[in-house]
Design an enzyme around this catalytic site. Structure first.
Site, PDB file in Angstrom:
ATOM      1  N   HIS A   1       0.609  -1.341  -0.103  1.00  0.00           N
ATOM      2  CA  HIS A   1       0.317   0.277   0.162  1.00  0.00           C
ATOM      3  C   HIS A   1       1.152   0.690   0.053  1.00  0.00           C
ATOM      4  O   HIS A   1       0.734   1.854  -0.845  1.00  0.00           O
ATOM      5  CB  HIS A   1      -0.859   0.118   1.073  1.00  0.00           C
ATOM      6  CG  HIS A   1      -1.470   1.244   1.064  1.00  0.00           C
ATOM      7  ND1 HIS A   1      -2.759   0.968   0.934  1.00  0.00           N
ATOM      8  CD2 HIS A   1      -1.341   1.844   1.593  1.00  0.00           C
ATOM      9  CE1 HIS A   1      -3.510   2.837   2.000  1.00  0.00           C
ATOM     10  NE2 HIS A   1      -2.489   3.375   1.675  1.00  0.00           N
ATOM     11  N   GLU A   2       1.661   0.927   1.156  1.00  0.00           N
ATOM     12  CA  GLU A   2       2.838   2.395   0.723  1.00  0.00           C
ATOM     13  C   GLU A   2       3.682   2.293  -0.256  1.00  0.00           C
ATOM     14  O   GLU A   2       3.651   3.708  -0.564  1.00  0.00           O
ATOM     15  CB  GLU A   2       4.135   2.512   2.203  1.00  0.00           C
ATOM     16  CG  GLU A   2       2.732   2.429   3.719  1.00  0.00           C
ATOM     17  CD  GLU A   2       1.935   3.556   3.417  1.00  0.00           C
ATOM     18  OE1 GLU A   2       2.107   4.826   2.866  1.00  0.00           O
ATOM     19  OE2 GLU A   2       0.507   3.480   3.923  1.00  0.00           O
TER      20      GLU A   2
ATOM     21  N   HIS B   1       1.868   4.588  -3.071  1.00  0.00           N
ATOM     22  CA  HIS B   1       1.567   5.892  -3.033  1.00  0.00           C
ATOM     23  C   HIS B   1       3.283   6.472  -3.488  1.00  0.00           C
ATOM     24  O   HIS B   1       3.039   7.725  -4.230  1.00  0.00           O
ATOM     25  CB  HIS B   1       1.737   6.151  -1.268  1.00  0.00           C
ATOM     26  CG  HIS B   1       0.020   6.386  -0.598  1.00  0.00           C
ATOM     27  ND1 HIS B   1      -1.023   6.719  -1.316  1.00  0.00           N
ATOM     28  CD2 HIS B   1      -0.703   5.289   0.114  1.00  0.00           C
ATOM     29  CE1 HIS B   1      -1.599   6.999  -0.482  1.00  0.00           C
ATOM     30  NE2 HIS B   1      -1.413   5.926   0.147  1.00  0.00           N
TER      31      HIS B   1
ATOM     32  N   GLU C   1      -6.741   6.604  -0.567  1.00  0.00           N
ATOM     33  CA  GLU C   1      -6.656   5.536  -0.604  1.00  0.00           C
ATOM     34  C   GLU C   1      -6.731   4.066  -1.638  1.00  0.00           C
ATOM     35  O   GLU C   1      -6.826   3.393  -0.664  1.00  0.00           O
ATOM     36  CB  GLU C   1      -6.537   5.827   1.236  1.00  0.00           C
ATOM     37  CG  GLU C   1      -5.749   6.383   1.895  1.00  0.00           C
ATOM     38  CD  GLU C   1      -4.684   6.352   1.874  1.00  0.00           C
ATOM     39  OE1 GLU C   1      -4.951   5.773   2.531  1.00  0.00           O
ATOM     40  OE2 GLU C   1      -3.896   7.625   1.958  1.00  0.00           O
TER      41      GLU C   1
END
Length: 326
Positions: free
Chosen positions: A170-171, A174, A248
């Site tokens: 997830h990070e 980003h 998100e």
């Protein structure tokens, strides 16, 4: 979530929208400067010689001030960004109690992150650990040499390897999508507005008695300037929240694409829900986290979608399986 056009089209549209919004933040700097000029002119009841003390005169005088104040405000914003560019990681680490960890100190974390970077073809960001019982993680950095992913000790203890891999993915999404740089610029510039607004209102209210003695347009000029400053601050906050909330969903989808395991992302979010509050972190850092429990007034200023909404999206569009209620 991503049904109509697919992940990459959504990422591209999100990137274009974000760049436009960040450019708009710089435009708001000029509006802020004009509001400041009006407040200063009005509170001092000061006009160039020959101008009558009416509202139009204050507006023209403030517009003339923009010839030097506008470039000065833009230069100050760029200088603020340069300071953030150089020192942001150290400031964040000191604030949340994080430090860089070597492969020997955290071999499992390094292995998970390295495998994800190899699969995505990305350079490996630095890995930091924050000594905090909260369950959260965030990415920082303004260029590839500065990118870092920070996880809390609480998260390391609570998640299994599959769930931790999903959070790291997830990070990493980003970072890949340029979310980290965009959000950090937006947070820094919005901080300028909050700082300037606080200073101006303190000075304005201390000098309000002098402006009231003026019978012309000083007080309307002050009110217009104050309204502009408040509007700029509100718009900057809404831009920040808009950037966070939409990204998100994309980061969750990117994590699933990378790990091929939507259920790991779902169970990680369930464990994090309600346990992600970093007590020492300012709001700007919390906006970068996997989850930000600081929802604000009736969720109006929430920076993240709710965990339930994110799980519903993963279940509906990514093939995940939400656990049955106990």
């Amino acid at each position: 979530m991503l049904r109509a056009y697919g992940l990459y089209t959504h990422i591209r549209a999100n990137e274009i929208r974000s760049r436009v919004l960040v450019a708009g933040l710089f435009g708001l700097v000029l509006v802020l400067a004009f509001g400041i000029a009006l407040v200063v002119r009005g509170t001092g009841a000061h006009l160039p010689a020959g101008m009558p003390p009416v509202l139009g005169s204050y507006l023209r005088a403030a517009a003339a001030d923009m010839l030097w104040l506008g470039p000065l405000a833009s230069a100050a914003a760029f200088l603020w960004l340069l300071i953030a560019y150089r020192f942001h990681q150290g400031l964040i680490d000191r604030t949340v109690g994080a430090r860089a960890v070597s492969r020997a100190e955290a071999p499992d974390l390094h292995r998970l992150l390295e495998n994800l970077c190899i699969a995505r073809g990305l350079p490996m960001p630095a890995l930091h650990v924050a000594d905090d019982p909260a369950l959260n993680a965030f990415a920082t950095g303004l260029n590839p040499r500065q990118y870092a992913i920070t996880v809390t000790t609480g998260l390391m203890q609570a998640l299994d390897s599959r769930e931790m891999e999903a959070v790291l993915a997830h990070e990493l999404t980003h970072i890949r999508n340029d979310d980290v740089r965009t959000m950090m610029i937006a947070v820094v510039i919005a901080g300028i507005f909050a700082f300037a607004a606080e200073l101006l209102f303190r000075g304005a209210f201390q000098g309000r008695g002098e402006s009231r003695r003026d019978k012309g347009g000083a007080m309307p000029a002050v009110l217009i300037g104050a309204a502009l400053i408040v509007t700029v601050w509100l718009l900057s906050q809404l831009i920040r929240f808009g950037l966070s909330r939409s990204r998100e969903y994309v980061a969750d989808a990117g994590a699933v694409e990378l790990t091929k395991n939507p259920d790991a992302m779902i169970t990680a979010l369930l464990k994090i829900a309600g346990r992600g509050e970093l007590a020492r972190a300012p709001s700007g850092v919390m906006e970068l986290c996997v989850d930000n429990p600081r929802s604000g007034f009736f969720d109006l200023f929430a920076t993240h979608p709710s965990i339930d909404d994110r799980i519903a999206a993963l279940t509906r569009y990514a093939g995940g399986h939400a656990p049955l209620p106990a």
